[in-house]
Design a protein around this motif. Structure first.
Motif, PDB file in Angstrom:
ATOM      1  N   THR A   1      51.065  27.935  38.430  1.00  0.00           N
ATOM      2  CA  THR A   1      51.877  26.255  40.058  1.00  0.00           C
ATOM      3  C   THR A   1      52.055  26.462  41.228  1.00  0.00           C
ATOM      4  O   THR A   1      53.219  27.257  41.039  1.00  0.00           O
ATOM      5  CB  THR A   1      52.905  25.906  38.787  1.00  0.00           C
ATOM      6  OG1 THR A   1      52.992  25.360  37.402  1.00  0.00           O
ATOM      7  CG2 THR A   1      52.910  24.312  39.450  1.00  0.00           C
ATOM      8  N   GLN A   2      50.717  25.340  42.047  1.00  0.00           N
ATOM      9  CA  GLN A   2      50.853  25.707  43.458  1.00  0.00           C
ATOM     10  C   GLN A   2      52.401  25.084  43.882  1.00  0.00           C
ATOM     11  O   GLN A   2      52.906  25.280  44.824  1.00  0.00           O
ATOM     12  CB  GLN A   2      49.566  25.587  43.740  1.00  0.00           C
ATOM     13  CG  GLN A   2      49.771  25.655  45.384  1.00  0.00           C
ATOM     14  CD  GLN A   2      47.935  24.931  45.673  1.00  0.00           C
ATOM     15  OE1 GLN A   2      47.154  25.290  44.359  1.00  0.00           O
ATOM     16  NE2 GLN A   2      47.985  25.511  46.711  1.00  0.00           N
TER      17      GLN A   2
ATOM     18  N   ASN B   1      41.138  28.023  33.113  1.00  0.00           N
ATOM     19  CA  ASN B   1      41.857  27.859  32.706  1.00  0.00           C
ATOM     20  C   ASN B   1      42.569  29.902  32.880  1.00  0.00           C
ATOM     21  O   ASN B   1      43.566  30.616  33.280  1.00  0.00           O
ATOM     22  CB  ASN B   1      43.478  27.567  32.506  1.00  0.00           C
ATOM     23  CG  ASN B   1      44.210  27.744  32.935  1.00  0.00           C
ATOM     24  OD1 ASN B   1      45.134  27.428  33.767  1.00  0.00           O
ATOM     25  ND2 ASN B   1      46.274  27.159  32.195  1.00  0.00           N
ATOM     26  N   ALA B   2      41.959  30.115  31.514  1.00  0.00           N
ATOM     27  CA  ALA B   2      42.223  31.306  30.799  1.00  0.00           C
ATOM     28  C   ALA B   2      41.778  32.372  31.379  1.00  0.00           C
ATOM     29  O   ALA B   2      42.027  33.399  31.461  1.00  0.00           O
ATOM     30  CB  ALA B   2      41.418  31.249  29.424  1.00  0.00           C
ATOM     31  N   ILE B   3      40.584  32.358  32.339  1.00  0.00           N
ATOM     32  CA  ILE B   3      40.221  33.467  32.989  1.00  0.00           C
ATOM     33  C   ILE B   3      41.617  33.681  34.569  1.00  0.00           C
ATOM     34  O   ILE B   3      40.896  34.132  35.358  1.00  0.00           O
ATOM     35  CB  ILE B   3      38.634  33.061  33.450  1.00  0.00           C
ATOM     36  CG1 ILE B   3      38.076  33.616  32.292  1.00  0.00           C
ATOM     37  CG2 ILE B   3      37.875  34.011  34.941  1.00  0.00           C
ATOM     38  CD1 ILE B   3      38.193  34.620  31.839  1.00  0.00           C
ATOM     39  N   ARG B   4      41.622  32.501  34.977  1.00  0.00           N
ATOM     40  CA  ARG B   4      41.760  32.014  37.007  1.00  0.00           C
ATOM     41  C   ARG B   4      43.170  32.582  36.412  1.00  0.00           C
ATOM     42  O   ARG B   4      43.646  33.306  37.167  1.00  0.00           O
ATOM     43  CB  ARG B   4      42.240  30.646  37.390  1.00  0.00           C
ATOM     44  CG  ARG B   4      42.328  30.344  38.295  1.00  0.00           C
ATOM     45  CD  ARG B   4      42.314  28.433  39.017  1.00  0.00           C
ATOM     46  NE  ARG B   4      42.937  28.824  40.514  1.00  0.00           N
ATOM     47  CZ  ARG B   4      41.640  29.723  41.792  1.00  0.00           C
ATOM     48  NH1 ARG B   4      40.409  30.780  41.550  1.00  0.00           N
ATOM     49  NH2 ARG B   4      42.261  29.415  42.586  1.00  0.00           N
TER      50      ARG B   4
ATOM     51  N   HIS C   1      47.490  34.210  42.498  1.00  0.00           N
ATOM     52  CA  HIS C   1      48.874  33.917  42.106  1.00  0.00           C
ATOM     53  C   HIS C   1      49.951  33.992  42.851  1.00  0.00           C
ATOM     54  O   HIS C   1      50.981  33.725  43.618  1.00  0.00           O
ATOM     55  CB  HIS C   1      49.059  33.718  41.081  1.00  0.00           C
ATOM     56  CG  HIS C   1      47.453  32.968  40.691  1.00  0.00           C
ATOM     57  ND1 HIS C   1      47.437  32.010  40.163  1.00  0.00           N
ATOM     58  CD2 HIS C   1      46.976  33.740  38.872  1.00  0.00           C
ATOM     59  CE1 HIS C   1      46.366  31.737  39.573  1.00  0.00           C
ATOM     60  NE2 HIS C   1      46.090  32.657  38.446  1.00  0.00           N
ATOM     61  N   LEU C   2      50.150  35.514  43.262  1.00  0.00           N
ATOM     62  CA  LEU C   2      51.054  36.328  43.640  1.00  0.00           C
ATOM     63  C   LEU C   2      51.473  35.426  45.210  1.00  0.00           C
ATOM     64  O   LEU C   2      52.506  35.923  45.858  1.00  0.00           O
ATOM     65  CB  LEU C   2      50.993  37.328  43.726  1.00  0.00           C
ATOM     66  CG  LEU C   2      52.199  38.258  44.563  1.00  0.00           C
ATOM     67  CD1 LEU C   2      53.434  38.115  43.969  1.00  0.00           C
ATOM     68  CD2 LEU C   2      52.013  40.361  44.211  1.00  0.00           C
ATOM     69  N   GLU C   3      50.377  35.835  46.157  1.00  0.00           N
ATOM     70  CA  GLU C   3      49.914  34.924  47.457  1.00  0.00           C
ATOM     71  C   GLU C   3      51.194  34.059  46.903  1.00  0.00           C
ATOM     72  O   GLU C   3      51.632  34.328  49.138  1.00  0.00           O
ATOM     73  CB  GLU C   3      48.603  34.724  47.829  1.00  0.00           C
ATOM     74  CG  GLU C   3      47.276  36.198  47.874  1.00  0.00           C
ATOM     75  CD  GLU C   3      46.156  35.899  48.225  1.00  0.00           C
ATOM     76  OE1 GLU C   3      45.751  34.753  48.592  1.00  0.00           O
ATOM     77  OE2 GLU C   3      45.390  36.860  48.774  1.00  0.00           O
ATOM     78  N   SER C   4      50.865  33.071  46.612  1.00  0.00           N
ATOM     79  CA  SER C   4      51.683  31.665  46.714  1.00  0.00           C
ATOM     80  C   SER C   4      53.212  32.191  46.965  1.00  0.00           C
ATOM     81  O   SER C   4      53.449  31.254  47.340  1.00  0.00           O
ATOM     82  CB  SER C   4      51.294  30.922  45.627  1.00  0.00           C
ATOM     83  OG  SER C   4      50.405  30.415  45.909  1.00  0.00           O
ATOM     84  N   TRP C   5      53.724  32.907  45.985  1.00  0.00           N
ATOM     85  CA  TRP C   5      55.099  33.297  45.886  1.00  0.00           C
ATOM     86  C   TRP C   5      55.409  34.517  47.180  1.00  0.00           C
ATOM     87  O   TRP C   5      56.528  33.911  47.838  1.00  0.00           O
ATOM     88  CB  TRP C   5      55.461  34.076  44.840  1.00  0.00           C
ATOM     89  CG  TRP C   5      54.895  33.060  43.594  1.00  0.00           C
ATOM     90  CD1 TRP C   5      54.473  33.013  42.758  1.00  0.00           C
ATOM     91  CD2 TRP C   5      56.180  32.650  42.706  1.00  0.00           C
ATOM     92  NE1 TRP C   5      54.034  32.509  41.939  1.00  0.00           N
ATOM     93  CE2 TRP C   5      55.594  31.112  41.698  1.00  0.00           C
ATOM     94  CE3 TRP C   5      57.876  31.735  42.804  1.00  0.00           C
ATOM     95  CZ2 TRP C   5      55.828  31.156  41.118  1.00  0.00           C
ATOM     96  CZ3 TRP C   5      58.328  31.087  41.895  1.00  0.00           C
ATOM     97  CH2 TRP C   5      57.739  31.295  41.000  1.00  0.00           C
TER      98      TRP C   5
ATOM     99  N   TYR D   1      40.292  42.020  42.160  1.00  0.00           N
ATOM    100  CA  TYR D   1      41.828  41.416  41.854  1.00  0.00           C
ATOM    101  C   TYR D   1      42.421  42.209  41.315  1.00  0.00           C
ATOM    102  O   TYR D   1      43.730  42.817  42.155  1.00  0.00           O
ATOM    103  CB  TYR D   1      41.144  40.845  41.103  1.00  0.00           C
ATOM    104  CG  TYR D   1      40.600  39.383  41.415  1.00  0.00           C
ATOM    105  CD1 TYR D   1      41.067  38.508  42.330  1.00  0.00           C
ATOM    106  CD2 TYR D   1      39.295  38.881  40.892  1.00  0.00           C
ATOM    107  CE1 TYR D   1      39.535  37.510  43.007  1.00  0.00           C
ATOM    108  CE2 TYR D   1      37.924  38.201  41.744  1.00  0.00           C
ATOM    109  CZ  TYR D   1      38.631  37.468  42.100  1.00  0.00           C
ATOM    110  OH  TYR D   1      38.109  36.137  42.530  1.00  0.00           O
ATOM    111  N   ASN D   2      42.636  43.336  40.486  1.00  0.00           N
ATOM    112  CA  ASN D   2      43.313  44.261  39.581  1.00  0.00           C
ATOM    113  C   ASN D   2      43.872  45.516  40.985  1.00  0.00           C
ATOM    114  O   ASN D   2      45.324  45.331  40.957  1.00  0.00           O
ATOM    115  CB  ASN D   2      42.851  44.472  38.683  1.00  0.00           C
ATOM    116  CG  ASN D   2      42.935  43.789  37.815  1.00  0.00           C
ATOM    117  OD1 ASN D   2      43.678  42.946  36.966  1.00  0.00           O
ATOM    118  ND2 ASN D   2      41.823  44.015  36.825  1.00  0.00           N
TER     119      ASN D   2
END
Length: 224
Positions: free
Chosen positions: A41-42, A103-106, A113-117, A209-210
């Protein structure tokens, strides 16, 4: 979070930056709040930072392909008329165009997502739990979580047993509970069978990505 041997678990969502929604916590206690959707969640990093910039964050991650299939299996149990996994995963499978809007892929594109955190919290305040090792070595993973929280390792291998029906570890009965505790019926389902070629294509999609995720967090989860 205050360090100590007493833990309080609260599963209510933190709306906005309202700290009043969290339970009162003594200096000797740690309050744990659990909502899986926070990580993707952004708005969540900013809201949690505004509530408490000292918050420690725990993220459970697993092989993104397996995670997507599990997500689909759970949705299928509730909505049997949804399109096939393959149909939802690709905009054009022949061209290898994965549909990242699903969503299941993203969700499995963890590094994005980690970049936002990381805009709000240093990596030292984020602990990543391996979903695979949580099944094969639950005590080891929980030991590392307790170390991260700065508390004594009071959850050990004696607290777990392997449930053959579920296919993963469950908690043994405790002094406060006469019955063992296991995850609910929605967990441990047999996954839908997916064409191995589809799985291979998704593995190739997630590979960069991994790798970037491993490099960022300094941990190789060996999903390839």
């Amino acid at each position: 979070m205050g360090a100590g041997n007493s833990l309080k678990v609260d599963e209510r969502k933190v709306e906005g930056a309202d700290v009043s929604l969290m339970p009162r916590t003594l200096e000797s206690q740690i309050t744990l709040e659990k909502t899986p959707s926070y990580f993707v969640t952004q708005e969540a990093p900013r809201r949690i930072f505004n509530m408490s910039r000292d918050t420690k964050l725990i993220v459970v991650v697993r092989n993104p392909v397996t995670r997507a299939i599990s997500d689909y299996t759970q949705t299928l149990s509730k909505k049997p008329d949804i399109p096939t996994f393959e149909g939802l995963s690709f905009r054009n499978r022949t061209l290898g165009q994965v549909d990242v809007s699903w969503n299941a892929i993203r969700i499995g594109m963890y590094v994005l997502h980690l970049e936002s955190w990381l805009r709000y919290f240093p990596l030292a305040q984020i602990h990543f739990v391996s979903g695979e090792r949580l099944i094969t070595d639950p005590a080891g993973e929980m030991g590392r979580v307790q170390d991260f929280l700065g508390i004594k390792r009071f959850i050990t291998d004696k607290h777990f047993y392997f449930n053959k029906t579920k296919g993963f570890p469950c908690l043994r009965k405790t002094e406060s509970s006469l019955l063992p505790r296991c995850l609910g019926k929605s967990k441990g389902r047999t996954h839908v069978q997916i064409d191995p070629e589809v799985i291979d294509q998704l593995r190739e999609f997630y590979r960069p990505y991994n790798i970037k995720f491993y490099e960022t967090v300094g941990q190789d989860f060996r999903w390839e």
